[in-house]
Scaffold this motif. Structure first.
Motif, PDB file in Angstrom:
ATOM      1  N   UNK A  75       0.830  -1.194   0.000  1.00 10.91           N
ATOM      2  CA  UNK A  75       0.000   0.000   0.000  1.00 10.91           C
ATOM      3  C   UNK A  75       0.870   1.251   0.000  1.00 10.91           C
ATOM      4  N   UNK A  76       0.415   2.282  -0.721  1.00 10.00           N
ATOM      5  CA  UNK A  76       1.180   3.540  -0.781  1.00 10.00           C
ATOM      6  C   UNK A  76       1.238   4.219   0.589  1.00 10.00           C
ATOM      7  N   UNK A  77       0.274   3.920   1.443  1.00  4.90           N
ATOM      8  CA  UNK A  77       0.261   4.492   2.785  1.00  4.90           C
ATOM      9  C   UNK A  77       0.821   3.477   3.763  1.00  4.90           C
ATOM     10  N   UNK A 133      -6.602   2.770  14.303  1.00  7.23           N
ATOM     11  CA  UNK A 133      -5.822   3.813  13.640  1.00  7.23           C
ATOM     12  C   UNK A 133      -6.248   5.186  14.150  1.00  7.23           C
ATOM     13  N   UNK A 206      -7.905  -4.604   1.937  1.00  8.99           N
ATOM     14  CA  UNK A 206      -7.565  -3.556   2.904  1.00  8.99           C
ATOM     15  C   UNK A 206      -7.187  -4.131   4.253  1.00  8.99           C
ATOM     16  N   UNK A 410     -13.155  -0.040  14.941  1.00  7.72           N
ATOM     17  CA  UNK A 410     -12.320   0.932  14.241  1.00  7.72           C
ATOM     18  C   UNK A 410     -10.969   0.309  13.940  1.00  7.72           C
TER      19      UNK A 410
ATOM     20  N   UNK B 312     -12.363   1.660  -6.286  1.00  2.00           N
ATOM     21  CA  UNK B 312     -11.863   0.820  -5.191  1.00  2.00           C
ATOM     22  C   UNK B 312     -12.497   1.228  -3.864  1.00  2.00           C
ATOM     23  N   UNK B 316     -15.234  -1.164  -1.688  1.00  2.00           N
ATOM     24  CA  UNK B 316     -14.550  -1.780  -0.544  1.00  2.00           C
ATOM     25  C   UNK B 316     -15.548  -2.208   0.529  1.00  2.00           C
ATOM     26  N   UNK B 318     -14.861  -3.057   3.541  1.00  2.00           N
ATOM     27  CA  UNK B 318     -14.561  -2.472   4.850  1.00  2.00           C
ATOM     28  C   UNK B 318     -15.010  -1.009   4.908  1.00  2.00           C
ATOM     29  N   UNK B 329     -14.413   6.393   8.984  1.00  3.11           N
ATOM     30  CA  UNK B 329     -13.153   5.656   9.100  1.00  3.11           C
ATOM     31  C   UNK B 329     -12.209   6.028   7.959  1.00  3.11           C
ATOM     32  N   UNK B 330     -11.465   7.117   8.150  1.00  2.55           N
ATOM     33  CA  UNK B 330     -10.589   7.601   7.087  1.00  2.55           C
ATOM     34  C   UNK B 330      -9.472   6.627   6.773  1.00  2.55           C
ATOM     35  N   UNK B 331      -9.084   5.815   7.762  1.00  6.56           N
ATOM     36  CA  UNK B 331      -7.999   4.860   7.533  1.00  6.56           C
ATOM     37  C   UNK B 331      -8.359   3.850   6.460  1.00  6.56           C
ATOM     38  N   UNK B 332      -9.625   3.413   6.460  1.00  5.07           N
ATOM     39  CA  UNK B 332     -10.044   2.448   5.440  1.00  5.07           C
ATOM     40  C   UNK B 332     -10.108   3.093   4.062  1.00  5.07           C
ATOM     41  N   UNK B 334      -8.118   5.573   3.126  1.00  3.20           N
ATOM     42  CA  UNK B 334      -6.704   5.669   2.731  1.00  3.20           C
ATOM     43  C   UNK B 334      -6.177   4.319   2.269  1.00  3.20           C
ATOM     44  N   UNK B 335      -6.525   3.272   2.995  1.00  2.00           N
ATOM     45  CA  UNK B 335      -6.034   1.936   2.641  1.00  2.00           C
ATOM     46  C   UNK B 335      -6.520   1.547   1.250  1.00  2.00           C
ATOM     47  N   UNK B 336      -7.790   1.847   0.963  1.00  2.00           N
ATOM     48  CA  UNK B 336      -8.330   1.550  -0.366  1.00  2.00           C
ATOM     49  C   UNK B 336      -7.600   2.385  -1.415  1.00  2.00           C
ATOM     50  N   UNK B 337      -7.384   3.656  -1.120  1.00  2.00           N
ATOM     51  CA  UNK B 337      -6.702   4.551  -2.059  1.00  2.00           C
ATOM     52  C   UNK B 337      -5.293   4.049  -2.368  1.00  2.00           C
ATOM     53  N   UNK B 338      -4.569   3.708  -1.329  1.00  2.00           N
ATOM     54  CA  UNK B 338      -3.169   3.313  -1.494  1.00  2.00           C
ATOM     55  C   UNK B 338      -2.976   1.969  -2.152  1.00  2.00           C
ATOM     56  N   UNK B 339      -4.047   1.164  -2.251  1.00  3.73           N
ATOM     57  CA  UNK B 339      -3.902  -0.189  -2.805  1.00  3.73           C
ATOM     58  C   UNK B 339      -4.037  -0.230  -4.320  1.00  3.73           C
TER      59      UNK B 339
END
Lengths: 411, 411
Positions: A75-77, A133, A206, A410, B312, B316, B318, B329-332, B334-339
């Motif tokens: 993952x980019x993050x 997170x 994810x 979460x 994506x 998703x 999640x 849940x911004x982390x999810x 971001x995780x989707x974005x980064x994948x």
């Protein structure tokens, strides 16, 4: 096991309880534990509830850093611990002395995701974090917990109890600690691999997943990395995106693929089978999972084609809800198969789909009248015949419990 | 609207009822109905329940075949009606006289998926089927229902009642018929577009969706196809894979992009906005949906990159379960974005994620204390600045209802 009872207008649904997986955690004989390590799991206070283990420590007892390899997220993050551990491995040229893991906080904050100072860490410790997170890591609690283990005052040991404590410190939504051993002979010596596994979050693509595998087989850093990369591609990357760290701690001469190809192949094969076993264990403990399903795609022009189709089927929400509903819905499997862009066109008239129960009974009925947690296989044959490529994926179903856990937790 | 109450060990969960969407179906003024068509919806018996409309007929009253265009599924597996309609359009060089749709049976059987005889159809009728797969289409019931409408004996008409009957014949898991009109002026004349929409199945990537759009704007077959392809890419292909058929029935001189670029651009723009409105309506009626969410990705190097990330995030599991749980849940996200693999690397330190309620209130609270069916937007900015590409997707949440409907319904 209660059955599904849904009253359309009463807003009440009786769900099938997720089957208990407690039996999947069993003591390991002390002969299977790799030598050269000290371990423990402690309650540092990252998790609120008293006594719940949230920090695991794994030390090599060797007087020099031992071989270590890792597969990190693509993952980019990347959360801070991933960035730090990558740096530790790079600076120490594939060697390390210790692993510290914490659960309860993933140490992933926007401001800490991308440490701007790339100064040297001068550390030989790999760090892994999993959990919620967006919160600050309570680093002082973790540091004082680590200090409490120094100078022989703590619970560091190399018995089953210590391994189990360390494994428990990895747990998040896991319903049991993932702890397995595999013993094999390599060049006349004994090699043992032993893992601690992290959370079974199986949200397609994810997921976060941590795993540590320790061995007392002697192997060079670069060969260890090559074997791990190979194994992870065929195991954890066939269920989810995963990260795994691994180290060895033997004082013997190290196996290297250049000088001992045969020994390397044995190690790689054992490690691959071991990681596949572990990956399957993670799927079995998937959030709310009531089914364990192997998805096999054969007859494909390339391995990547087979892998892409297996992935698409395994992550399809419509397939996974049908699995929960015990509906052998071949149309959804076909729809998932046909939606994947391939290296060469599919021949629809050569494709077959089969639902195979693992106990050898007649194919379809297992899905219609099957019991919860019945294992089976979805077999898609693209018709490429002998010599064509095969890929396998492992997945579970989408249940009410999945929605509840993921709407609630979460991560 | 009951709140989520889950008792961990009692296996009982009280779900939030899916909000009623009945208000989204309203009568249309007769001035908005395009001329040149006769329509009806009838009960042919494909669906068991008496009186439920399952066959829709749309006839052009023109004395010659009119322009028709379609976007079919990209899936490698095509049901018989898709194969036949593709052939009808090809043989008649983008013209047709009628559309017959049925719901209740998708006419998708393994043996009928790939008709081996590619002989001419000599038909000018487009056929569309939706519903259960794996069953034989009761063709004799459908034929006798069609015959009952001939020679002025049936209910064919061009009033709201007739359009509504036709729209109801498209319904599967829909909770209301999808029927909208859009009136615009083109070259001094009036153009009206009017759709019937099919099932709102929003299982990522595996949805079936039928839609018919009728217009009395005069446009050439190839320009109609070009406008439709453009519009579908920006609407239905930003929620799901879809198929749409469209025809016009005006006796005027036809607009063609070569001879009347301005008229064509007006038509294309109106059609695109109309299909976006329709696509959103389909998302609103998603199975078990309690939220309507616009996913906007901006600052991307290419449109395809922005579209891939939006897709994506929107699919998703999640992310969608977190939306149901009203967890920002911004982390999810971001995780989707980064994948997503992109054309050039992401700069993680430039990316921002925002949850924006559509009513202008402060961002986050809408997700924490939001009411069901509250609309909002997830905005991901990749930081590419001005001139960078933007894509939008529309999605809904994953609820207990989604699992129930998809575990239960054979599609």
């Amino acid at each position: 096991m209660s059955r599904l009872v849904f009253k359309r207008f009463s807003s009440t649904v009786t769900i099938k309880s997720t089957p208990s997986k407690a039996h999947l955690h069993q003591p390991l004989p002390s002969s299977s534990l790799p030598s050269g390590y000290l371990l423990t799991g402690i309650h540092a206070g990252v998790k609120k509830k008293a006594g719940v283990l949230d920090v695991g420590i794994i030390l090599s007892t060797s007087d020099r850093p031992t071989s270590a390899a890792a597969c990190f997220t693509r993952n980019a993050f990347k959360a801070a611990p991933v960035v730090i551990s990558e740096k530790v491995l790079a600076e120490n040229v594939g060697r390390a002395r210790a692993v510290v893991v914490n659960s309860g906080c993933a140490n992933a904050k926007p401001t800490r995701f991308f440490p701007s100072n790339s100064s040297s860490t001068t550390s030989q410790t790999l760090v892994l974090s999993t959990g919620v997170i967006g919160q600050n890591l309570p680093i002082s609690k973790i540091l004082s917990a680590i200090r409490s283990q120094r100078d022989g005052k703590g619970s560091l040991a190399n018995d089953f109890d210590a391994w189990e404590r360390a494994a428990k410190a990895f747990m998040t939504t896991d319903t049991f600690p993932k702890l397995r051993a595999r013993t094999f002979t390599i060049n006349g010596g004994a090699g043992m691999i032993h893992p601690d596994m992290g959370p079974p979050s199986l949200g397609p693509l994810h997921a976060t997943l941590l795993g540590c595998i320790m061995t007392d087989a002697a192997i060079s850093p670069r060969s260890l990395q090559r074997a791990l990369t190979y194994a992870v591609e065929r195991s954890f990357n066939s269920i989810t995106n995963g990260a795994a760290a691994e180290k060895n701690g033997a004082p013997l001469e190290e196996i290297d693929e250049e000088t001992d190809k045969e020994g390397f192949e044995v190690f790689k094969k054992e490690l691959t089978q071991f990681t596949i076993d572990l990956a399957k264990l993670v799927v079995r403990d998937g959030e709310g999972a009531t089914k364990f399903v192997t998805v096999t795609v054969k007859g494909a022009p390339t391995y990547q084609d087979a892998h892409s189709i297996a992935s698409r089927i395994s992550t399809s929400a419509s397939v996974k809800t049908a699995l929960y509903g015990e509906d052998a819905n071949w149309g959804r499997v076909l729809a998932a198969t046909g939606s994947v862009p391939l290296s060469s066109p599919l021949h629809p008239d050569k494709v077959s789909v089969t639902f195979v129960p693992s106990d050898g009974t007649t194919p379809l009925p297992v899905l219609v009248n099957g019991e919860p947690e019945k294992d089976f296989e979805i077999l898609v044959d693209l018709g490429g015949g002998e010599g064509a490529e095969v890929a396998q994926y492992w997945t579970c179903d989408f249940s009410y419990e999945y929605v509840r856990i993921n709407g609630d937790y979460r991560s």
